[in-house]
Enzyme design. Structure first.
Site, PDB file in Angstrom:
ATOM      1  N   LYS A 191      -4.077  -8.781   3.749  1.00 16.88           N
ATOM      2  CA  LYS A 191      -2.770  -8.139   3.627  1.00 16.88           C
ATOM      3  C   LYS A 191      -2.707  -7.085   4.722  1.00 16.88           C
ATOM      4  O   LYS A 191      -3.401  -6.054   4.650  1.00 16.88           O
ATOM      5  CB  LYS A 191      -2.606  -7.486   2.244  1.00 16.88           C
ATOM      6  CG  LYS A 191      -1.332  -6.660   2.152  1.00 16.88           C
ATOM      7  CD  LYS A 191      -1.201  -5.886   0.857  1.00 16.88           C
ATOM      8  CE  LYS A 191      -0.161  -4.783   1.029  1.00 16.88           C
ATOM      9  NZ  LYS A 191       0.066  -4.010  -0.185  1.00 16.88           N
ATOM     10  N   GLY A 222       4.519   2.898  -3.919  1.00 20.00           N
ATOM     11  CA  GLY A 222       4.272   3.829  -5.020  1.00 20.00           C
ATOM     12  C   GLY A 222       5.474   4.651  -5.450  1.00 20.00           C
ATOM     13  O   GLY A 222       5.352   5.528  -6.294  1.00 20.00           O
TER      14      GLY A 222
END
Lengths: 291, 69
Positions: free
Chosen positions: A119, A180
């Protein structure tokens, strides 16, 4: 007895087609992170509840003074999980390439299927954690030429997404909102454009090209929305790890992902301004105003 | 036997001059744990740990996998 058995609906895992990313095949379309949990025990239980068969990890310095401490690897069932190492914390293309290679080396040592994919994150700024598009493209090209299957974290910019696909990324992963932040899919139109551009053959794409909404997802409805927009999967971490009850939230996220996937393929009704009655008008015994 | 200064994960160490990467990992109690090693910015695959000798002022990064998103 037969009649009863026929009323049992098929479980969702029979209805959800595996997600193919390069040579990797995932049964669950929900990919979850392993960071920010209060304990490894809690992490393990939440991962199980999420139903994910792919989890992300980060590459960090070994703590030399506390080398006998617990390793996250002892709490991950490596035989049934595909580990997806990330390049979180990298702000330049060259650092991202270094970290990707270290991650591959670690997963090769562990004999995990995740050796060979990454990733890719190249961040522009510590406060926003927004991707640096120039560094991301540069690192993507280099990792692809090094044989990596690159899953590329990017913003929701459709043109940038197409550039990354054209650079060889096996999957483009637009952020719903900052990492987040829990703000969900902040710009659904942009995600729709990304999906159009990457999947439409008229735009040089293919319907099978996997697009995963990554980051910012806070609630099950955020996951469902991303999937209903047409995303092939959702990657999230904080939404589960920092929920008051991470295990219950992991269950909810799993169901939300399946719900959005199935709903998107079931074909929604068009939006209308006016109502359409579900019960027939024929045979009503009442007076209808205006008639 | 002479000693040489090296840097491991940003900290200064003094080690034996003929130490290999494998020897260093052994001394640090890291052999047998999943870890990857970078020497002066270049990945040293596990297969080369035994043969890779350390030189004065070498910079090493020893990394592992941790929780992340």
């Amino acid at each position: 007895m037969d009649a009863i058995e026929q009323t049992v609906p098929p479980s969702t895992h029979q209805l959800v087609i595996p997600l193919q990313i390069g040579r990797f095949s995932l049964r669950s379309r929900l990919i979850v992170g392993t960071g920010k949990y209060g304990s490894y025990q809690l992490m393990g239980e939440a991962l199980t509840a999420s139903g994910a068969d792919c989890v992300t990890v980060a590459v960090r310095r070994e703590r030399l003074l506390d080398a006998q401490g617990q390793s996250i690897m002892d709490f991950l069932p490596l035989d049934r999980l595909t580990i997806l190492p990330n390049t979180a914390g990298c702000f330049t293309a060259s650092d991202a390439v270094r970290v990707a290679r270290l991650g591959r080396e670690l997963l090769e040592q562990l004999g995990n299927a995740g050796a060979g994919w990454v990733k890719l994150e190249v961040l522009g700024d510590k406060k926003t954690l927004l991707p640096d598009p120039v560094g991301t493209l540069e690192a993507c090209r280099e990792l692809v030429s090094d044989g990596f299957t690159v899953l590329c974290y990017t913003s929701d910019d459709p043109i940038m997404a197409a550039r990354l696909r054209d650079a060889g990324a096996a999957s483009v992963m637009p952020a719903g909102s900052p990492i987040g932040s829990g703000r969900g899919v902040a710009n659904p139109s942009a995600i729709s454009l990304v999906l159009q551009l990457l999947k439409d053959s008229a735009h040089g794409g293919s319907p099978e090209y996997p697009v995963i909404v990554d980051a910012g997802v806070g609630t099950p409805s955020d996951v469902t929305q991303a999937m209903e927009l047409g995303a092939d999967g959702v990657l999230l971490n904080t939404g589960i790890a920092h929920a008051r009850d991470p295990i219950a939230m992991a269950h909810a996220m799993r169901l939300a992902c399946d719900a959005g996937y199935l709903g998107a393929r079931a074909g929604r009704i068009p939006r209308r301004l006016y109502a359409t009655a579900s019960s027939p008008w024929e045979g009503v015994i009442t007076h209808i105003p205006g008639e | 036997m002479s000693a040489i200064p090296i840097e491991v994960n940003g900290e200064a160490y003094t080690v034996a001059a003929n130490l290999t990467v494998a020897g260093l990992l052994q001394q640090m109690g890291l052999l047998g744990r999943p870890c990857a090693v970078e020497l002066n910015g270049r990945l040293i695959p596990k297969i080369s740990w035994d043969s890779q000798a350390l030189a004065p002022n070498d910079r090493l990064e020893i990394v592992t996998l941790v929780g992340g998103g």
